[in-house]
Design a protein around this motif. Structure first.
Motif, PDB file in Angstrom:
ATOM      1  N   ASP A  29      42.251   6.321  59.312  1.00  0.00           N
ATOM      2  CA  ASP A  29      41.998   6.618  60.727  1.00  0.00           C
ATOM      3  C   ASP A  29      41.434   8.041  60.771  1.00  0.00           C
ATOM      4  OD1 ASP A  29      42.026   7.032  63.434  1.00  0.00           O
ATOM      5  OD2 ASP A  29      44.209   6.910  63.663  1.00  0.00           O
ATOM      6  N   VAL A  30      40.115   8.128  60.912  1.00  0.00           N
ATOM      7  CA  VAL A  30      39.462   9.439  60.906  1.00  0.00           C
ATOM      8  C   VAL A  30      39.322   9.899  62.359  1.00  0.00           C
ATOM      9  CG1 VAL A  30      37.386  10.716  60.249  1.00  0.00           C
ATOM     10  CG2 VAL A  30      38.241   8.887  58.778  1.00  0.00           C
ATOM     11  N   LYS A  31      40.029  10.959  62.673  1.00  0.00           N
ATOM     12  CA  LYS A  31      40.062  11.429  64.062  1.00  0.00           C
ATOM     13  C   LYS A  31      38.885  12.349  64.337  1.00  0.00           C
ATOM     14  CE  LYS A  31      44.359   9.977  64.885  1.00  0.00           C
ATOM     15  NZ  LYS A  31      44.497   8.769  65.692  1.00  0.00           N
ATOM     16  N   VAL A  32      38.367  12.274  65.540  1.00  0.00           N
ATOM     17  CA  VAL A  32      37.291  13.184  65.925  1.00  0.00           C
ATOM     18  C   VAL A  32      37.540  13.707  67.344  1.00  0.00           C
ATOM     19  CG1 VAL A  32      35.805  11.264  66.720  1.00  0.00           C
ATOM     20  CG2 VAL A  32      34.778  13.449  66.155  1.00  0.00           C
ATOM     21  N   GLY A  33      37.288  14.996  67.536  1.00  0.00           N
ATOM     22  CA  GLY A  33      37.444  15.553  68.875  1.00  0.00           C
ATOM     23  C   GLY A  33      38.182  16.872  68.842  1.00  0.00           C
ATOM     24  N   SER A  34      38.539  17.336  70.043  1.00  0.00           N
ATOM     25  CA  SER A  34      39.076  18.693  70.148  1.00  0.00           C
ATOM     26  C   SER A  34      40.410  18.876  69.427  1.00  0.00           C
ATOM     27  CB  SER A  34      39.220  19.075  71.623  1.00  0.00           C
ATOM     28  OG  SER A  34      40.137  18.204  72.248  1.00  0.00           O
ATOM     29  N   GLY A  35      41.150  17.769  69.185  1.00  0.00           N
ATOM     30  CA  GLY A  35      42.445  17.926  68.508  1.00  0.00           C
ATOM     31  C   GLY A  35      42.378  17.557  67.047  1.00  0.00           C
ATOM     32  N   ALA A  36      41.155  17.310  66.541  1.00  0.00           N
ATOM     33  CA  ALA A  36      41.018  16.818  65.166  1.00  0.00           C
ATOM     34  C   ALA A  36      40.361  17.857  64.285  1.00  0.00           C
ATOM     35  CB  ALA A  36      40.184  15.538  65.159  1.00  0.00           C
ATOM     36  N   PHE A  37      40.434  17.580  63.014  1.00  0.00           N
ATOM     37  CA  PHE A  37      39.788  18.399  62.020  1.00  0.00           C
ATOM     38  C   PHE A  37      38.262  18.343  62.176  1.00  0.00           C
ATOM     39  CE2 PHE A  37      39.523  19.362  57.421  1.00  0.00           C
ATOM     40  CZ  PHE A  37      40.377  20.436  57.469  1.00  0.00           C
ATOM     41  N   MET A  38      37.760  17.156  62.436  1.00  0.00           N
ATOM     42  CA  MET A  38      36.323  16.936  62.633  1.00  0.00           C
ATOM     43  C   MET A  38      36.034  16.997  64.129  1.00  0.00           C
ATOM     44  SD  MET A  38      34.817  16.172  59.764  1.00  0.00           S
ATOM     45  CE  MET A  38      35.685  16.996  58.479  1.00  0.00           C
ATOM     46  N   LYS A  39      35.164  17.932  64.509  1.00  0.00           N
ATOM     47  CA  LYS A  39      34.956  18.139  65.947  1.00  0.00           C
ATOM     48  C   LYS A  39      33.834  17.269  66.503  1.00  0.00           C
ATOM     49  CE  LYS A  39      38.021  21.486  66.030  1.00  0.00           C
ATOM     50  NZ  LYS A  39      39.401  21.100  66.210  1.00  0.00           N
ATOM     51  N   ASN A  40      32.919  16.785  65.646  1.00  0.00           N
ATOM     52  CA  ASN A  40      31.882  15.918  66.204  1.00  0.00           C
ATOM     53  C   ASN A  40      31.743  14.618  65.413  1.00  0.00           C
ATOM     54  OD1 ASN A  40      29.658  16.032  64.225  1.00  0.00           O
ATOM     55  ND2 ASN A  40      29.648  18.216  64.733  1.00  0.00           N
ATOM     56  N   ASN A  92      39.048   8.546  68.737  1.00  0.00           N
ATOM     57  CA  ASN A  92      38.945   9.691  69.635  1.00  0.00           C
ATOM     58  C   ASN A  92      40.217  10.559  69.638  1.00  0.00           C
ATOM     59  OD1 ASN A  92      38.873  11.308  71.958  1.00  0.00           O
ATOM     60  ND2 ASN A  92      37.596   9.829  73.035  1.00  0.00           N
ATOM     61  N   MET A  93      40.015  11.857  69.407  1.00  0.00           N
ATOM     62  CA  MET A  93      41.147  12.792  69.507  1.00  0.00           C
ATOM     63  C   MET A  93      40.749  13.942  70.454  1.00  0.00           C
ATOM     64  SD  MET A  93      44.201  13.755  68.890  1.00  0.00           S
ATOM     65  CE  MET A  93      44.929  12.289  68.204  1.00  0.00           C
ATOM     66  N   ASP A  94      40.056  13.571  71.548  1.00  0.00           N
ATOM     67  CA  ASP A  94      39.734  14.588  72.556  1.00  0.00           C
ATOM     68  C   ASP A  94      40.925  14.855  73.455  1.00  0.00           C
ATOM     69  OD1 ASP A  94      37.256  15.665  72.114  1.00  0.00           O
ATOM     70  OD2 ASP A  94      36.207  13.957  72.985  1.00  0.00           O
ATOM     71  N   GLN A  95      41.937  13.988  73.336  1.00  0.00           N
ATOM     72  CA  GLN A  95      43.204  14.230  74.023  1.00  0.00           C
ATOM     73  C   GLN A  95      44.292  13.652  73.121  1.00  0.00           C
ATOM     74  OE1 GLN A  95      43.626  12.184  77.758  1.00  0.00           O
ATOM     75  NE2 GLN A  95      42.597  10.333  77.017  1.00  0.00           N
TER      76      GLN A  95
END
Ligand code: URA
Length: 435
Positions: free
Chosen positions: A199-210, A238-241
């Motif tokens: 589960d690769v997270k992306v967003g403001s709360g993740a390691f990967m921002k984009n 999505n990890m924008d929240q």
């Protein structure tokens, strides 16, 4: 072989051979190459990147630097899942029991949290008595009996990664896809499960921002896993929240129990069903994801997933009354309600900043030996796209320290962006990546 020549070769943009990669990883792990030379090499890798072959050799060399965990004495197809780290991510506590209730062994060795992302072991330890320090044979026995166990990594796996990661951390060389992928995958592949869902997270709360970064990391990890002979696939999410509403150890256990009973937040439930259906396909329990989703949903409806959690807690010496009645889990002395000062829609929130608020309440670890406050954390009452009236509660702050609580209160008001409705609504599952 000389490390000087290897640094020079990478500096001049030539790919390193398998032997050269084995040499520097092994010799560095054994303390025979100084940090300053490996720092120079890491920076050359960071700038000039690695080929697919180099990344694979690096992963293999890191695995070979330590022990591997043989799970062959566990009967059946063993599956594992890994999240690259987010805020409020309690999926393992939910997914594990779901999978086990479907008859697929879930033998998970987990880590502790550092920084704003919490670790599964810490969450489980908020249940009184829960023992994460199992011997290898206790772990295998429990999985063979009840299909599930979650314990800490006792084996000395990937020692080279520990040294390399610590050095990358202080030389501004963390953010390179090959280095991240080999670091994460070496730890996963050292534990010999049959199938892995990432589960690769992306967003403001993740390691990967984009999304581009997250996709390329996911592809790289899927390729490494499959080339190593393990069935591996990934989802980018999505990890924008934060995921779900709870952030904090006991609070997340409580939310996991609710989700297993079908009363949890919809995003958390959806992610567990999606990841679970993929794990069931990898384990050849079902022939497609639709069937998998149906089977997982049934474990919620018929209570079998909830009963699996209870069973695991009992087998690992935890106090099951805390699961049967989650009010018995550690609770904070104070609950502060953060009230909105304006009316509108929640447009955004920075998930990492929310995670850091929970961290400063004591829910996470600032350093490796910080002590965690199991009861502390946040429960979000409003998330992105929700409508809020002035005076509505945005967040409940659970704290044992009123001063810290008041300070977090102010930070949360700044973090919530409330205004006009977003034109695009949030999607949770952004990409699915197969080999
Ligand atoms: N997590 C890891 O384990 N390694 C990295 O390089 C980055 C994140």
């Amino acid at each position: 072989m000389r490390i000087y020549d290897i640094i020079e070769k990478k500096r001049d943009r030539h790919p390193l051979s398998k032997e050269e990669i084995n040499y520097f990883v092994q010799e560095y792990a054994n303390g025979n190459i100084p940090d300053y030379q490996i720092s120079a090499l890491l920076m050359a890798i960071f700038i000039n990147k690695m080929t697919d072959d180099e990344t694979f050799y690096l992963t293999k060399a890191i695995i070979d630097s330590g022990e591997t965990v043989d799970l062959s004495s566990i009967k059946g197809m063993k599956v594992d899942k890994h999240s690259t780290g987010g805020v409020g991510d309690s999926t393992t506590l939910i997914l594990g029991p779901m999978i086990a209730a479907c008859g697929v062994p879930f033998a998970k060795m987990s880590g502790r949290g550092l920084g704003h992302t919490g670790g599964t072991l810490d969450k489980l330890e908020s249940i009184k008595g829960f023992n994460v320090n199992l011997s290898r044979s206790e772990f295998v026995d429990i999985v063979n009996k009840i299909n599930i166990s979650i314990c800490s990594q006792t084996a000395n796996i990937t020692p080279a990664d520990k040294k390399l990661y610590a050095l990358r951390d202080v030389t501004a060389t963390v953010d390179n896809v090959s280095l991240i992928a080999s670091s994460i995958m070496s730890k996963k592949l050292a534990i010999q499960s049959d199938g892995i869902v990432l589960d690769v997270k992306v967003g403001s709360g993740a390691f990967m921002k984009n999304i581009q970064q997250a996709e390329s990391l996911a592809r790289e990890m899927v390729r490494i896993g499959n080339d190593y002979g393990r069935n591996t696939l990934a989802v980018v999410t999505n990890m924008d929240q934060p995921l779900g509403n709870a952030i904090g150890n006991a609070l997340e256990v409580k939310e996991a129990v609710k989700t297993l009973k079908g009363e949890g937040p919809s995003d958390l439930e959806e992610l567990c069903i999606v990841l679970g259906s993929k794990l069931l396909v990898l384990a050849k329990k079902v022939s497609n994801e639709l069937e998998g989703k149906e089977m997982i949903r049934q474990t919620i409806e018929n209570g079998s997933a909830y009963r699996k959690l209870l069973e695991m807690v009992r087998y690992q010496d935890g106090d099951i009354s805390m699961i049967e009645d989650t009010k018995l889990l550690p609770t904070a002395n104070y609950i502060l309600e953060v009230k909105s000062t304006t009316t509108g829609y929640v447009r955004a929130m920075n998930a990492e900043k929310i995670g850091k608020c929970a961290l400063s309440l004591g829910a996470g670890r600032e350093t490796l030996d910080s002590k965690i406050d199991m009861s502390a954390g946040l429960v979000l009452n409003k998330k992105i796209d929700d409508f809020v009236e002035e005076g509505d509660t945005l967040v409940y702050i659970h704290t044992n320290d009123m001063v810290k609580g008041q300070e977090v209160y102010k930070r949360i008001l700044d973090i919530y962006d409330i205004g006009d409705k977003n034109l695009r609504s949030q999607k949770l599952i952004l990409e699915e990546i197969k080999y």
